[in-house]
Design a protein around this motif. Structure first.
Motif, PDB file in Angstrom:
ATOM      1  N   LEU A   1       0.756  -1.205   0.012  1.00 55.83           N
ATOM      2  CA  LEU A   1       0.075   0.022   0.059  1.00 55.83           C
ATOM      3  C   LEU A   1       0.894   1.292  -0.108  1.00 55.83           C
ATOM      4  CD1 LEU A   1      -2.948   0.865   0.251  1.00 55.83           C
ATOM      5  CD2 LEU A   1      -2.640   1.285   2.727  1.00 55.83           C
ATOM      6  N   LEU A   2       0.617   1.969  -1.096  1.00 52.89           N
ATOM      7  CA  LEU A   2       1.530   3.288  -1.154  1.00 52.89           C
ATOM      8  C   LEU A   2       0.736   4.508  -0.647  1.00 52.89           C
ATOM      9  CD1 LEU A   2       4.140   4.862  -1.994  1.00 52.89           C
ATOM     10  CD2 LEU A   2       2.715   5.185  -4.420  1.00 52.89           C
ATOM     11  N   THR A   3       1.139   4.947   0.429  1.00 52.56           N
ATOM     12  CA  THR A   3       0.787   5.961   1.082  1.00 52.56           C
ATOM     13  C   THR A   3       1.370   7.343   0.788  1.00 52.56           C
ATOM     14  OG1 THR A   3       1.891   5.564   3.196  1.00 52.56           O
ATOM     15  CG2 THR A   3      -0.167   4.389   3.130  1.00 52.56           C
ATOM     16  N   ILE A   4       0.688   8.427   0.459  1.00 52.12           N
ATOM     17  CA  ILE A   4       1.283   9.724   0.094  1.00 52.12           C
ATOM     18  C   ILE A   4       0.799  10.547   0.878  1.00 52.12           C
ATOM     19  CG2 ILE A   4       1.480  11.159  -2.129  1.00 52.12           C
ATOM     20  CD1 ILE A   4       0.609   8.739  -3.642  1.00 52.12           C
ATOM     21  N   ASP A   5       1.773  11.516   1.395  1.00 51.33           N
ATOM     22  CA  ASP A   5       1.598  12.948   1.985  1.00 51.33           C
ATOM     23  C   ASP A   5       2.180  13.887   1.113  1.00 51.33           C
ATOM     24  OD1 ASP A   5       1.209  15.067   3.579  1.00 51.33           O
ATOM     25  OD2 ASP A   5       1.643  14.166   5.298  1.00 51.33           O
ATOM     26  N   LEU A   6       1.586  14.612   0.357  1.00 49.96           N
ATOM     27  CA  LEU A   6       2.088  15.652  -0.604  1.00 49.96           C
ATOM     28  C   LEU A   6       2.210  17.106   0.186  1.00 49.96           C
ATOM     29  CD1 LEU A   6       0.096  14.747  -3.858  1.00 49.96           C
ATOM     30  CD2 LEU A   6       2.440  14.281  -3.312  1.00 49.96           C
ATOM     31  N   THR A   7       1.600  17.031   1.251  1.00 54.45           N
ATOM     32  CA  THR A   7       2.090  18.251   2.211  1.00 54.45           C
ATOM     33  C   THR A   7       3.538  18.262   2.172  1.00 54.45           C
ATOM     34  OG1 THR A   7      -0.058  18.497   3.251  1.00 54.45           O
ATOM     35  CG2 THR A   7       1.731  19.716   4.271  1.00 54.45           C
TER      36      THR A   7
END
Length: 266
Positions: free
Chosen positions: A220-226
């Motif tokens: 599962l790729l989790t992304i936080d673009l902040t």
């Protein structure tokens, strides 16, 4: 396997230069049918990159009309289409960009009545719906009919992505037995965020169809673009999952599992 026309050979020449890609991968893309649900900022943009990559047939599924507050992210739309069914405009735009791609527009939401026929008509699905009711229906149907599904969702500056192979990887119900509160109509969104996730979603589908590179299986790729943080987390099948676990109403033999994972060889 289908042949490529001279126009297609030139159109896709640059991507066919990639290692392990070539004409074979391009022909697999042309032979593929991909179902895309929730054709908005995420699904519409993913469909765009599948179209320009040369996926032969796209089935776009989305009920409802275009709203003005959709326009900050739904790049297949134009201002004059506000208050009209967005899925028809998506078809028009995609076919104008690449007339070699067949596009079918279904002006419906995913429902218990239509989900099986939609999934059976495609080789794989992109789950980009705006609520977990549709997502769960699509997940169950993909497991039931042994069809791979790329699962992608976002809220604000955060997102997740994974590829689901029935009988091999965790399904959506394994990952989210309790549903996140991401299905409200008024979620916050920057167009660049949905576009970033959409590009990765399309890339997962292309990898799965062509076999030229490894997709996110049981990851599962989790992304936080902040903070520009990308993290891959190992995911596990829940043997008690009501959808794909040992007690689920559909269980697969090893040969059926192999059939599910052979999208690239069709």
């Amino acid at each position: 396997m289908v042949d490529l026309t001279p126009t297609e050979l030139e159109r896709y020449r640059r991507q066919m230069m990639l290692p392990n890609f070539g004409e074979t991968a391009q022909k697999r893309l042309k032979s593929a049918t991909v179902l895309v649900t929730g054709v908005g900022g995420l699904g519409g943009t993913a469909a765009l990159y599948l179209a320009v990559a040369g996926v032969g047939r796209l089935i776009l599924v989305r009920g409802g009309d275009l709203r003005l507050d959709d326009m900050n992210r739904q790049i297949l739309m134009t201002h004059d289409w506000v208050d009209k069914p967005r899925v028809f405009k998506a078809k028009e735009t995609l076919q104008a960009i690449n007339p070699d791609v067949q596009v079918e527009a279904v002006h419906e939401y995913v429902t218990p009545e239509n989900v099986d026929s939609l999934v059976q008509s495609a080789d794989m699905a992109l789950d980009c719906a705006h609520n977990f009711t549709e997502r769960d229906l699509l997940n169950e149907a993909c497991v039931r009919w042994r069809k791979p599904m790329v699962e992608a969702a976002m809220d604000g500056m955060e997102a997740y992505l994974t590829t689901i192979i029935p009988g091999v990887t965790p399904c959506l119900s394994c990952l989210f037995p309790e549903k996140p509160d991401w299905d409200r109509r008024g979620f916050s969104v920057l167009g660049a965020v949905s576009g970033t996730l959409a590009c990765l979603t399309a890339l997962e589908a292309i990898k799965l169809i062509t076999g030229f590179s490894q997709p996110l299986l049981s990851q599962l790729l989790t992304i936080d673009l902040t903070r520009m943080e990308f993290v891959k987390r190992r995911s596990y099948r829940d043997r008690s999952c009501p959808v794909c676990g040992n007690s689920a109403p559909w269980r697969y033999s090893q040969s059926q599992v192999m059939e599910t994972t052979s999208v690239a060889n069709k």
